[in-house]
Design an enzyme around this catalytic site. Structure first.
Site, short mmCIF file in Angstrom:
data_model
loop_
_atom_site.label_atom_id
_atom_site.label_comp_id
_atom_site.label_asym_id
_atom_site.label_seq_id
_atom_site.Cartn_x
_atom_site.Cartn_y
_atom_site.Cartn_z
N HIS A 21 42.05 46.48 35.59
CA HIS A 21 43.46 46.43 35.94
C HIS A 21 44.24 47.49 35.17
O HIS A 21 45.04 48.25 35.75
CB HIS A 21 44.01 45.02 35.62
CG HIS A 21 45.48 44.87 35.81
ND1 HIS A 21 46.03 44.21 36.89
CD2 HIS A 21 46.54 45.28 35.05
CE1 HIS A 21 47.35 44.23 36.79
NE2 HIS A 21 47.68 44.87 35.68
N GLU A 22 44.01 47.55 33.86
CA GLU A 22 44.71 48.53 33.03
C GLU A 22 44.28 49.96 33.36
O GLU A 22 45.08 50.90 33.22
CB GLU A 22 44.46 48.24 31.54
CG GLU A 22 45.03 46.92 31.07
CD GLU A 22 46.54 46.83 31.25
OE1 GLU A 22 47.22 47.86 31.11
OE2 GLU A 22 47.04 45.73 31.56
N HIS A 25 46.66 51.37 35.95
CA HIS A 25 47.91 51.90 35.39
C HIS A 25 47.67 53.26 34.75
O HIS A 25 48.46 54.20 34.93
CB HIS A 25 48.46 50.93 34.34
CG HIS A 25 48.93 49.62 34.89
ND1 HIS A 25 49.77 49.53 35.98
CD2 HIS A 25 48.69 48.34 34.49
CE1 HIS A 25 50.03 48.26 36.23
NE2 HIS A 25 49.39 47.51 35.34
N ASP A 204 19.72 10.66 71.03
CA ASP A 204 18.97 11.24 72.15
C ASP A 204 19.61 10.89 73.50
O ASP A 204 18.93 10.58 74.48
CB ASP A 204 17.51 10.76 72.14
CG ASP A 204 16.78 11.19 70.88
OD1 ASP A 204 17.10 12.27 70.35
OD2 ASP A 204 15.89 10.45 70.42
#
Length: 404
Positions: A21-22, A25, A204
């Site tokens: 995630h970082e 950035h 059946d």
């Protein structure tokens, strides 16, 4: 040993998801000409670092996340005079927007890649499976008690269903003359019965009735509180189980992953919206009540669940849990509140809209928003988030979710 390995691997997966995630950035800031001073995994004292170009990369002692230090995120951030023009708050709105949204997008990208891998390996589960049909998958004896962890007391002999002649493959189409088609319709009627029940069976192509006498079973009463029990009736049938996973070819993996991503994103959004309503359930579990299976979990709780799944060889479920958390991280960070990414994006949008309106009115554009004035609201958000995290962690320690 497998449990410990599963916990460590899942915790590592979470750490790498945050670090990824970082990275979003950092890479976006570098590509748009901003100054990235530091990128670290973890917090606290530095264990190891190196410098490449103008950025210091490294690992810190506490593996609780990571951070990317972009110079000039606010006007109060000190920056060397020769680099002042590269401060983030001086950049165009679209550049700042790209930098802030790049973090959540990394989580979505990672989640999608993992979904494609899962589609090609074990397949993808159906997040909205159809109701379980009222069909007999097998018969067994009926235990006298079922514990809170789901374990049943030993039993022997023939259960009521088998004694009445039911067998695997029979479809129960009515109980007491009332039509049923799903397990959720059949089970409550049997559980609340007060004597023999008449089941209409289709086998059946032939339709006939059988009379079954349910046996009482003592089970936990989750509504009455911890330790409370109640009696329900059972007849000793198991419903058919399906794998729930759809296999995909190489050509079908990406379209299948796109469809699954849409379903998962919708489920994650619903989960995010339900967070405030779960406070009561979390508090109940901390104060001695039953822990609801749909309550949120902390990083610790998620890691323990990952270990439980790994110990039972359910690695596909471990991967699915990691995928879900990446989507949750991405969506949660888009909430328009500081200090989340969505809060910074909201401020960028406000500044752009404000200055556009001022330009049309022939006025000079105003400067960046004063973050100091927003600090009281930010502290309130941090206090609420911190309290929620502490409550969730406490619940995971005192009364963890038990999958098995």
């Amino acid at each position: 040993m497998v449990f410990v390995v599963g916990v460590l691997l899942f915790a590592l997966g979470l750490l790498l998801s945050i670090a990824w995630h970082e990275c979003g950035h950092m890479w976006a800031a570098q590509r748009t000409g901003m100054l990235v001073r530091r990128y670290f995994i973890g917090f606290g004292p530095t264990i190891w670092s190196f410098r490449r170009g103008e950025t210091e990369y490294g690992i810190k002692a506490l593996p609780l996340g990571g951070f990317c230090d972009i110079a000039g995120m606010t006007t109060y951030d000190e920056i060397a005079p020769e680099q002042a023009h590269r401060a983030m708050y001086l950049q165009k709105a679209w550049k700042r927007f790209v930098v802030m949204i790049a973090g959540p997008m990394q989580n979505f990208i990672l989640g999608f890649v993992l979904i494609v891998i899962m589609a090609l390996s074990v397949g993808l589960p159906d997040l909205s499976p159809p109701p379980t049909p009222s069909r007999v998958g097998g018969t067994d004896c009926v235990s006298a008690t079922i514990a809170s962890d789901g374990t049943s007391s030993p039993c022997t002999g023939t259960g009521p269903a088998a004694a009445a002649g039911l067998r695997a493959g029979d479809e129960i189409v009515a109980v007491g003359g009332q039509p049923v088609s799903t397990a959720s319709e059949l089970s409550p009627v049997i559980q609340k019965s007060t004597g023999p029940v008449v089941l209409t069976v289709l086998r059946d192509g032939a339709r006939f009735d059988v009379t079954v006498t349910p046996q009482p079973v003592t089970v936990p009463d989750t509504e009455a509180g911890a330790g409370a029990t109640k009696t329900v009736n059972q007849i000793g049938i198991a419903y058919p189980r399906t794998s729930g996973y759809t296999q995909y070819s190489v050509l079908g993996a990406v379209p299948g992953a796109v469809m699954f991503t849409g379903s998962l994103a919708h489920a994650t959004w619903d989960s995010l919206l339900s967070l405030p309503s779960k406070v009561g359930a979390l508090w109940t579990s901390v104060t001695g009540g039953e822990r609801a299976a749909d309550t949120p979990v902390s990083v610790y709780g998620a890691s323990v669940i990952g270990g439980d799944l790994a110990e039972r060889g359910q690695w596909a479920a471990v991967l699915l849990l990691l995928i879900s958390i990446n989507f949750f991280l991405g969506l949660f960070n888009l909430v328009p509140l500081l200090p989340l990414d969505g809060g910074h994006i909201a401020i960028i949008g406000y500044e752009k809209a404000r200055n556009t309106i001022r330009a049309r009115l022939g006025k000079v554009a105003k400067g960046p928003v004063d973050y100091i004035k927003l600090m009281p609201a930010t502290y309130v958000v941090l206090a609420i988030m911190g309290s929620y995290m502490v409550l969730t962690l406490t619940a995971d320690i005192i009364n963890p979710i038990k999958l098995f």
